[in-house]
Motif scaffolding. Structure first.
Motif, PDB file in Angstrom:
ATOM      1  N   ASN A   7       0.823  -1.207   0.000  1.00  0.00           N
ATOM      2  CA  ASN A   7       0.000   0.000   0.000  1.00  0.00           C
ATOM      3  C   ASN A   7       0.863   1.266   0.000  1.00  0.00           C
ATOM      4  O   ASN A   7       0.559   2.242  -0.701  1.00  0.00           O
ATOM      5  CB  ASN A   7      -0.935  -0.002   1.206  1.00  0.00           C
ATOM      6  N   ARG A  52       1.032   4.186  -2.872  1.00  0.00           N
ATOM      7  CA  ARG A  52       0.793   5.601  -2.578  1.00  0.00           C
ATOM      8  C   ARG A  52       1.962   6.474  -3.034  1.00  0.00           C
ATOM      9  O   ARG A  52       1.761   7.591  -3.511  1.00  0.00           O
ATOM     10  CB  ARG A  52       0.546   5.787  -1.083  1.00  0.00           C
ATOM     11  N   HIS A 103       1.576   7.357  -6.465  1.00  0.00           N
ATOM     12  CA  HIS A 103       0.334   8.088  -6.723  1.00  0.00           C
ATOM     13  C   HIS A 103      -0.737   7.188  -7.339  1.00  0.00           C
ATOM     14  O   HIS A 103      -1.506   7.609  -8.207  1.00  0.00           O
ATOM     15  CB  HIS A 103       0.598   9.288  -7.638  1.00  0.00           C
TER      16      HIS A 103
END
Length: 462
Positions: free
Chosen positions: A259, A263, A266
């Motif tokens: 995760n 992130r 993006h």
């Protein structure tokens, strides 16, 4: 566009200028008011996206995740919910009928029974994803187990690992042969695997006739060594907790790292609260299982510990899940199952991937044969492969795999196998005959497919 032309509501203008749809709607009558109350502000692009994809991808909070999950269920994407609710209902019914159903000894026995169904269901899932069917997994499992047990017997004296490798390679070879016949000669998988079901039953009898170490049509497994302890051996209490902590820790590390990596690039990723909640639930479920298995379930002598077969089957589920979701071969299987012609035009080697799927199906069935032989401590010429293949198909389909291809997960075989084992185990506890067990399993299969069909049909019309 004028308001006195309601027939244009479905025309090109309404289809292209989506932002003007609320103002272009005719005055609210009873039907429009009801529809407006249902939609409210939830038909925005973001809300629609939350329903069309997995909730954890676009949800920004736990509340949005729950909201999207409820909307997906209402729209027909129920996932594994029906099978989980059905399993809970079955457990409640049998516990009311027999108070020992949820005892530690019976729960462990039920899970050990399920290991064989789960493993065969995993093999069948590969064929179902391709919109094919493999009717041979039952007897393929028996062939592999017979070869392995014969080689480890005193007559040959092979090391257990070498005998197991030869037995599994024999199963893979049978799968490759079937795959070649299906892909190169363009024969229906139903016909090829049905012929294998009939023919391998004769091969099994031939193997027993050729092996002089079979006493009364039975080849026994030595009561020592890893093959026998696969099902009959138990982990120590300390080893059980260590394995659980390591497994949950690896799962947490992989989930959080993945995760964070998404992130930083993006890309969409589930909120941290959802990830943490998933890890906590997985850890709690694992801890409950370890606690139950570590309770004394022996009658004459103390007996406790997690049977080795349980973590090994879960590891197999994880490995096949990674193969199907994280490798090119697995993604190609889904693409072929959804549309073989589109997959071919996209440059996928359809014939090769289909052959690989049947090899994996037969190889996994061979693992199931080892589980079966270890649990009984032997294998006999009366091995009923034609019945076990039906349990394999039922486990995959009941768990959620589609008979029409393009959809199926390893966890589906896990859920379906546990449910079938719960039915078989519970009926045996309350004294129902074998005939009743098979009838009940058939009814459960029909009920599961019916619910899945109705839910999907509702989803296609909403």
């Amino acid at each position: 566009m004028t308001n006195d032309q309601p027939g244009n509501a479905d025309g090109p203008t309404a289809g292209t200028e989506t932002k003007s749809e609320p103002s272009a709607a005719p005055p609210a009558d009873e039907h429009h008011e009801t529809r407006r109350e249902e939609l409210h502000d939830e038909e925005t692009p973001a809300a629609v996206a939350l329903v069309s994809v997995a909730p954890e991808i676009l949800a920004d909070s736990l509340g949005e995740y729950v909201k999207a999950w409820v909307k997906r269920i209402r729209s027909g994407e129920s996932g594994a919910l029906p099978i989980i609710l059905g399993l809970i209902l079955i457990v409640v019914i049998f516990q009311v009928q027999k108070s020992t159903f949820l005892s530690a000894g019976n729960i462990v026995n039920l899970l050990v029974q399920a290991a064989f169904f789960v493993t065969l269901g995993l093999g069948e899932t590969f064929a179902l994803i391709l919109s094919e069917i493999d009717l041979s997994v039952g007897f393929v499992a028996g062939i592999g187990a017979t070869i392995t047990l014969a080689l480890v017997s005193p007559s040959y004296g092979w090391p257990w690992w070498a005998a197991a490798i030869v037995g599994l390679l024999a199963c893979a070879a049978l799968g490759a042969l079937q795959g070649v016949l299906i892909t190169r000669l363009h024969l229906p998988s139903f016909v090829v695997t049905l012929a294998s079901l009939l023919g391998l039953g004769g091969v099994l009898i031939f193997l027993f006739d050729s092996f002089h170490g079979a006493v009364g049509g039975v080849i026994s497994l030595p009561t020592s060594g890893p093959l026998y302890n696969l099902v009959n051996g138990n982990m120590s209490v300390a080893a059980s907790w260590i394995v659980l902590v390591v497994a949950v820790g690896l799962y947490a590390l992989v989930s959080i790292t993945r995760n964070l990596r998404r992130r930083t690039r993006h890309l969409s990723a589930p909120p941290l609260s959802i990830t943490v909640l998933t890890i906590v639930v997985a850890g709690a479920a694992g801890a409950l299982l370890v606690i139950v298995c570590n309770l004394n379930r022996g009658n004459l002598a103390p007996l406790s510990g997690v049977p080795w077969v349980l973590p090994l089957v879960l590891l197999l589920v994880v490995l096949w899940t990674l193969l199907l979701t994280k490798t090119r071969t697995g993604r190609y299987m889904y693409a072929i199952g959804a549309s073989p012609e589109a997959a071919r035009r996209a440059g996928i080697r359809v014939q090769w991937i289909r052959t690989v799927a049947f090899i994996l199906s037969a190889f996994t069935a061979g693992l199931g044969g080892l589980v079966f032989a270890s649990r009984l401590g032997s294998i006999s010429v009366g091995y009923d492969g034609s019945t076990y293949v039906l349990y394999a198909i039922a486990a995959a389909v009941i768990g959620g795999a589609s008979l029409f291809g393009g959809y199926g997960k390893a966890v589906h075989a896990l859920l379906g196998g546990v449910l079938i084992a719960a039915v078989v185990n519970g009926l045996a506890l309350i004294g129902v005959s074998t005939a009743g067990e098979e009838i009940a399993t058939a009814l459960v299969l029909l009920a599961a497919v019916t619910v899945d069909s109705l839910v999907r049909r509702r989803g296609s019309t909403t």
